[in-house]
Enzyme design. Structure first.
Site, mmCIF file in Angstrom:
data_model
loop_
_atom_site.group_PDB
_atom_site.id
_atom_site.type_symbol
_atom_site.label_atom_id
_atom_site.label_comp_id
_atom_site.label_asym_id
_atom_site.label_seq_id
_atom_site.Cartn_x
_atom_site.Cartn_y
_atom_site.Cartn_z
ATOM 1 N N ASP A 214 19.167 4.614 -16.728
ATOM 2 C CA ASP A 214 20.225 4.721 -15.705
ATOM 3 C C ASP A 214 19.734 5.458 -14.456
ATOM 4 O OD1 ASP A 214 19.947 7.154 -16.884
ATOM 5 O OD2 ASP A 214 22.095 7.539 -17.126
ATOM 6 N N HIS B 150 -5.915 -1.412 -1.331
ATOM 7 C CA HIS B 150 -4.627 -0.776 -1.632
ATOM 8 C C HIS B 150 -4.739 0.059 -2.903
ATOM 9 C CE1 HIS B 150 -2.503 -4.095 0.915
ATOM 10 N NE2 HIS B 150 -3.001 -3.139 1.653
ATOM 11 N N ASP C 277 -5.382 6.894 3.471
ATOM 12 C CA ASP C 277 -4.529 6.028 4.301
ATOM 13 C C ASP C 277 -3.106 6.414 3.946
ATOM 14 O OD1 ASP C 277 -3.051 4.019 5.492
ATOM 15 O OD2 ASP C 277 -4.390 2.392 4.858
ATOM 16 N N ASP D 127 1.168 5.227 10.159
ATOM 17 C CA ASP D 127 0.167 4.580 9.300
ATOM 18 C C ASP D 127 -1.209 5.016 9.793
ATOM 19 O OD1 ASP D 127 -1.300 2.893 7.690
ATOM 20 O OD2 ASP D 127 -0.603 1.037 8.635
ATOM 21 N N HIS E 202 -10.678 -6.906 5.905
ATOM 22 C CA HIS E 202 -9.307 -7.138 6.395
ATOM 23 C C HIS E 202 -9.268 -7.248 7.913
ATOM 24 C CE1 HIS E 202 -9.238 -2.930 7.672
ATOM 25 N NE2 HIS E 202 -9.799 -2.646 6.515
ATOM 26 N N HIS F 14 -1.847 -4.666 12.757
ATOM 27 C CA HIS F 14 -0.528 -5.230 12.465
ATOM 28 C C HIS F 14 0.472 -4.457 13.306
ATOM 29 C CE1 HIS F 14 0.305 -1.687 9.904
ATOM 30 N NE2 HIS F 14 -0.918 -1.847 9.405
ATOM 31 N N HIS G 240 4.301 -2.844 7.949
ATOM 32 C CA HIS G 240 3.833 -4.128 8.492
ATOM 33 C C HIS G 240 5.064 -4.721 9.174
ATOM 34 C CE1 HIS G 240 0.575 -4.046 5.153
ATOM 35 N NE2 HIS G 240 0.255 -3.307 6.181
ATOM 36 N N GLU H 245 -7.357 -0.605 13.028
ATOM 37 C CA GLU H 245 -7.879 -0.054 11.782
ATOM 38 C C GLU H 245 -9.070 -0.813 11.208
ATOM 39 O OE1 GLU H 245 -5.336 -0.739 8.334
ATOM 40 O OE2 GLU H 245 -3.762 -1.497 9.656
ATOM 41 N N TYR I 28 -16.807 -1.751 4.077
ATOM 42 C CA TYR I 28 -16.727 -1.460 2.648
ATOM 43 C C TYR I 28 -17.955 -2.070 1.968
ATOM 44 C CZ TYR I 28 -12.053 -0.949 4.496
ATOM 45 O OH TYR I 28 -10.995 -0.587 5.284
ATOM 46 N N ARG J 217 -12.618 3.519 6.651
ATOM 47 C CA ARG J 217 -11.641 2.919 7.562
ATOM 48 C C ARG J 217 -11.128 4.028 8.474
ATOM 49 N NH1 ARG J 217 -8.892 0.542 4.121
ATOM 50 N NH2 ARG J 217 -7.033 1.787 3.665
ATOM 51 N N GLU K 260 -7.965 4.479 11.201
ATOM 52 C CA GLU K 260 -6.744 3.772 11.630
ATOM 53 C C GLU K 260 -5.859 4.663 12.500
ATOM 54 O OE1 GLU K 260 -4.051 2.663 8.411
ATOM 55 O OE2 GLU K 260 -3.104 1.171 9.711
HETATM 56 N N1 GLY Z 1 -1.511 1.276 4.808
HETATM 57 C C1 GLY Z 1 -1.326 -0.100 4.970
HETATM 58 C C2 GLY Z 1 -2.049 -0.600 6.124
HETATM 59 O O1 GLY Z 1 -2.863 0.101 6.691
HETATM 60 O O2 GLY Z 1 -1.833 -1.686 6.576
HETATM 61 MN MN MN Z 2 -2.182 -0.304 8.709
HETATM 62 MN MN MN Z 3 -2.887 2.172 6.680
#
Ligand code: GLY
Ligand code: MN
Ligand code: MN
Length: 419
Positions: free
Chosen positions: A23, A222, A239, A250, A329, A333, A340, A363, A367, A387, A389
């Site tokens: 619950d 992720h 991140d 972000d 990647h 975004h 996103h 970003e 890798y 990375r 960002e």
């Molecule tokens: N943390 C998700 C991204 O960087 O898009």
């Molecule tokens: Mn991002």
């Molecule tokens: Mn991110």
């Protein structure tokens, strides 16, 4: 209302609480479209916009007051207090909605709703009910993509101020994590430092689960398991961004667990940073959404050639996407109420042109695998994942980096950690 027009009705749902186990529910967070238009954050509410409708032009349907339920589960605004609190003219309880829906939709040609499946079903049932009752349901079902999402894409000054606040909080949290980090602690301990700093500044939620990835974990995009013990010589990729007044931040920073980059780590770090800075320069009015990505990809690919990781000409490498296993990647975004965020990146197959008030991330990353996943790779690069960002607003004259309080040059990172 101007953008949907007088033939239309828009239904915008807050959505409902969701069960976690037994619950116990997940903490509720309303749908971003609903928050954008109302600022209201109780579950099960519904905003109706019916341009020109004599009775329901702007109406909010909310849970009724219920003293017993409120004593157990928290206060409710109730329909009585909607107008004075939220400035929405008409308020009803959600129970009343079923009765008014036929009247509300009758004669309207277009129904605008989110494609959200949970609410879609409900809407289908209502429309079916109308048909069965001999009324004429709207013929056209439209997404909010062309209207509301376009509004959300361009942030107002007030929204940018809130996003600045969110980014400031997150930047301080990244500083805190860098200061606190040392070999021997767990990724989870570092996550708790971020969480603590977010909460101190009034941000209860993260915009997405924090990624605290040490060593080889940094190469999992992720990675949210956050349960490894951080070792001497590791890089740590964080991140993480708080959600503040429903707006996301972000930010990614990558730093050495022991406070000093090794020479190969620093080579890659400086390369990613140079790509990121050049990509940020592409964020300005009139550039295309993919320009930051194209710029950073070119610089990363050239860097991989210079470091001997890739062989061949730059054009050949770009054409055949040979750097992709390392860059993985895309570079950007949109960012807003959702991490996103909404907004079309392409219109009729053509890249979106950047305009003032858009907010996007920049970003790039690199890798590297190891003997298992990339057997031909020089061991000096093994398991490096980096990375960087930032959150960037397009302005009239260029851009503004919201997340600049998070240390970024290798020297700045090392000196913060040494302090
Ligand atoms: N943390 C998700 C991204 O960087 O898009
Ligand atoms: Mn991002
Ligand atoms: Mn991110």
């Amino acid at each position: 209302m101007a953008s949907i027009g007088p033939e239309s009705v828009a239904l915008i749902f807050a959505t409902s609480e969701k069960r976690r186990n037994a619950d116990v529910d997940y903490l509720f967070r309303p749908h971003s479209n609903f928050v954008y238009l109302t600022g209201f954050h109780e579950p099960d509410a519904l905003l109706v916009l019916a341009p020109g409708h004599p009775k329901f032009e702007e109406s909010l349907f909310v849970r009724p007051r219920d003293l017993s339920a409120e004593q157990w589960n928290g206060r409710r605004l109730g329909a009585e207090r909607v107008k004075e609190t939220l400035g929405i003219n008409n308020a009803f309880t959600v129970e009343e909605f079923k009765e008014v829906i036929p009247n509300l939709l009758d004669g309207r040609n277009e129904l605008h709703v989110d494609q959200d499946s949970e609410t879609s079903h409900q809407v289908d049932d209502w429309l079916k009910g109308m048909g069965e009752a001999g009324l004429e349901p709207p013929q056209i079902r439209a997404e909010l993509e062309d209207t509301l999402h376009e509004l959300r894409l361009i942030k107002s000054e007030a929204e940018i101020a809130t996003m600045q606040e969110a980014a400031n909080i997150s930047a301080i949290a990244h500083q805190r994590a860098m200061r606190y980090c040392r070999p021997g602690i767990s990724e989870l301990a570092l996550e708790s430092e971020l969480q603590h700093e977010f909460a101190l500044h009034g941000a209860r939620f993260t915009a997405y689960p924090s990624i605290v990835a040490s060593g080889a974990n940094a190469c999992i995009m992720h990675y949210i398991q956050n349960d490894r013990t951080i070792e001497d010589g590791d890089l740590v990729l964080i991140d993480a961004g708080c959600e503040y007044h429903f707006y996301a931040s972000d930010i990614t920073r990558t730093f050495p667990a022991n406070g000093r980059f090794t020479p190969p780590q620093r080579d890659i770090y400086d390369l990613v940073l140079s790509a990121q800075l050049a990509a940020i320069d592409q964020v300005k009015t009139g550039q295309l959404f993919t320009d930051p990505h194209k710029t950073s990809t070119r610089i990363l690919a050239q860097g991989l050639i210079d470091l001997g990781v890739l062989n061949g000409s730059l054009d050949e490498i770009l054409e055949n996407e040979l750097a992709k296993p390392f860059t993985v990647h895309r570079c950007s975004h949109f960012l807003g109420l959702d991490v996103h965020d909404v907004g079309k990146r392409e219109i009729d197959g053509t890249d979106r042109v950047l305009a003032p008030g858009m907010v996007l991330t920049v970003e790039p990353g690199l890798y590297f695998g190891n003997a298992d996943t990339m057997p031909n790779l020089d061991p000096r690069w093994h398991d490096i994942g980096i990375r960087i960002e930032d959150d960037v607003v397009v302005t009239e004259s260029g851009n503004h980096v919201l997340s600049s309080d998070a240390p970024k040059s290798a020297d700045d990172v090392e000196s913060l950690m040494a302090g």
